[in-house]
Design an enzyme around this catalytic site. Structure first.
Site, short mmCIF file in Angstrom:
data_model
loop_
_atom_site.label_atom_id
_atom_site.label_comp_id
_atom_site.label_asym_id
_atom_site.label_seq_id
_atom_site.Cartn_x
_atom_site.Cartn_y
_atom_site.Cartn_z
N GLU A 1 9.38 3.03 22.96
CA GLU A 1 9.13 1.65 22.56
C GLU A 1 10.35 1.12 21.82
O GLU A 1 10.80 1.74 20.85
CB GLU A 1 7.93 1.56 21.62
CG GLU A 1 6.58 1.71 22.28
CD GLU A 1 5.45 1.35 21.32
OE1 GLU A 1 4.40 0.93 21.81
OE2 GLU A 1 5.62 1.48 20.09
N CYS A 2 10.89 0.01 22.26
CA CYS A 2 11.97 -0.68 21.57
C CYS A 2 13.14 0.27 21.30
O CYS A 2 13.87 0.63 22.21
CB CYS A 2 11.45 -1.34 20.30
SG CYS A 2 12.51 -2.67 19.67
N GLY A 3 13.32 0.72 20.06
CA GLY A 3 14.42 1.64 19.76
C GLY A 3 14.34 2.91 20.56
O GLY A 3 15.35 3.45 21.03
#
Length: 470
Positions: free
Chosen positions: A364-366
């Site tokens: 997720e994201c990072g």
């Protein structure tokens, strides 16, 4: 019964909600009360400060992403064994977005659904009696929401306090206190908000200073009494009475509506705990350290309640995901601040590549950026990542991406079959330089029905900038 609750709200962001919330949390905790912390809306950073202030893990409640029964269930679970629940609102009290599951995502939705009174903190910078007009509008905007009283913030003088405070009290709303301008009690910030609790130097001393600040300028006893009285009636205590005359003062020897900690607190509907759904895997490895800290605790609890096992590991310590797990979850966080260390953590990187050969990896994201080919930091230096997705991202060219998202799975996935809808949000500054392959999902924001490809998925590896809430 559930512990009584109280929500700290404001007319807008940057009004002082975090200052008042953390100060109250620490002040009550050091009095001996068991304070259950709650954050309204999608936020990873504030809950860590809440936990540090109270010594208890909290929960996020969000009416856009969560159905009402999940909100009630999570609130009941976090309040079990607590004396009082303190919730910190997000943005302005009524700010939200259309198309939500149980509301618009506003803090007011949570207060209304759970019956919590609101203490409004109002920044009176540049205002005198006009503050009363704004407070009147907020207090009367939604009949479902009970504003118990007001705390003034950034008061410049005693005259300033009287001008604003007396005008508000003339409305019939009590003023519980007035905070003078004081930049020394602020917390350090960075591009996604406050510097994380674990990285804030002298955090305990800062929290003690906040508690001292609130105790010196706010009537803490009467604020707590608002929660206990509101739990059984619609009467708000009179803040003008002297401390010695008050019937509802709180001390460690007289806890507020204590809940029996031997059993979970029931929901109003008679159910207890988090509503369990099928977990994405039986054994789940979750990265957790300063680079991967954006993970909602209620997800892990929900998975555990459904029978799964959750194991945490630290990529910054060069740990690989446990090989006996079925799913590896890389949350968001601040990989851009640790890109060099992550790139050099070959035990972690090789472990990811091995895991991809037999289990499922999701970022997720990072975490998504770490699964890509390269991450360029704010200084323009490129760092090699895991190379499991055809993705290159950059923080040298920053652009804010923010808002609620509804995602529809583009193919079968541990999170569900193709077409299953997920609710969450996006919050990042990264720029995508290259993103090639089949999408993880088709996503849209709260203001459009236009679905667009989101993230990537291939050969048991997937990810996107989408943060799952429900």
């Amino acid at each position: 019964m559930n512990a009584p609750g109280l929500l700290i709200g404001a007319a807008r962001s940057s009004s002082g909600k975090t200052t008042l919330t953390l100060g109250l949390m620490r002040a009550l905790t050091r009095r001996g009360l068991r304070v259950a912390p709650v954050k309204c809306g999608p936020d990873y950073i504030d809950p860590a400060f809440h936990a540090a202030a109270t010594g208890r893990d909290g929960v996020n409640l969000d009416s856009w992403a969560m159905e009402a029964h999940l909100i009630e269930s999570l609130a009941a679970k976090v309040s079990a064994g607590a004396d009082i629940v303190l919730a910190e609102g997000a943005m302005g009290l009524f700010d939200g977005a259309p198309g939500g599951a149980a509301g618009v995502g506003a803090s007011a939705d949570i207060a209304a659904l759970l019956g919590w009174p609101v203490v409004l903190i109002h920044d009176v910078t540049g205002q005198g009696q006009t503050a009363a007009a704004i407070v009147r509008g907020v207090a009367g905007h939604d009949a479902r929401v009970k504003v118990a009283g007001v705390v003034l913030n950034r008061v410049g003088s005693e005259r300033h306090r009287r001008l604003a405070g007396e005008a508000i009290e003339a409305l019939g709303l009590p003023v519980f206190g007035a905070l003078p301008r004081n930049e020394r009690v602020s917390l350090p910030e960075r591009h996604l908000g406050l510097v994380q609790a674990g990285e804030t130097q002298g955090l305990d001393e800062r929290l003690e200073a906040l508690a001292d600040f609130i105790e010196a300028h706010v009537d803490v006893d009467v604020i707590v009494a608002c929660a206990t009285i509101a739990a059984t009636s619609n009467v708000i205590p009179d803040a003008s009475r002297k401390r010695s005359d008050r019937e509802s003062s709180v001390t460690p020897d007289a806890p507020v509506a204590a809940v029996d900690s031997r059993s979970p607190a029931p929901r109003a509907s008679g159910m207890t705990g988090v509503v369990a759904t099928a977990p994405p895997a039986q054994r789940i490895a979750v990265a957790r350290d300063d680079a991967f800290s954006f993970f909602y605790p209620h997800l892990a609890q929900n998975w555990r309640d459904a029978g799964a096992e959750v194991f945490f590991f630290s990529p910054l310590a060069d740990a690989a995901p446990p090989e006996d797990c079925d799913l590896c979850w890389l949350p968001g966080g601040y990989p851009e601040l640790h890109a060099g260390r992550l790139s050099a953590a070959q035990g972690f990187m090789k472990g990811l590549r091995r895991f991809a050969q037999r289990g499922w990896l999701h970022g997720e994201c990072g975490g998504y950026m770490v699964l890509g080919r390269a991450l360029i930091d704010a200084a323009g230096e490129a760092h090699e990542m895991a190379g499991l997705l055809e993705l290159e991202t950059s923080f040298a060219r920053r652009k804010l991406h923010l808002g609620y998202r509804q995602a529809r799975l583009a193919a079968d996935h541990p999170l569900g079959a193709v077409g299953v809808r997920l609710r969450g949000h996006e919050f990042h500054y990264a720029t995508v330089l290259r993103e090639e392959g089949a999408p993880f999902a088709l996503a849209r924001d709260a203001y459009s029905d236009d679905e667009r490809p989101a993230g990537l998925a291939t050969n048991g590896v997937s990810g996107s900038f989408f943060h799952l809430l429900a």
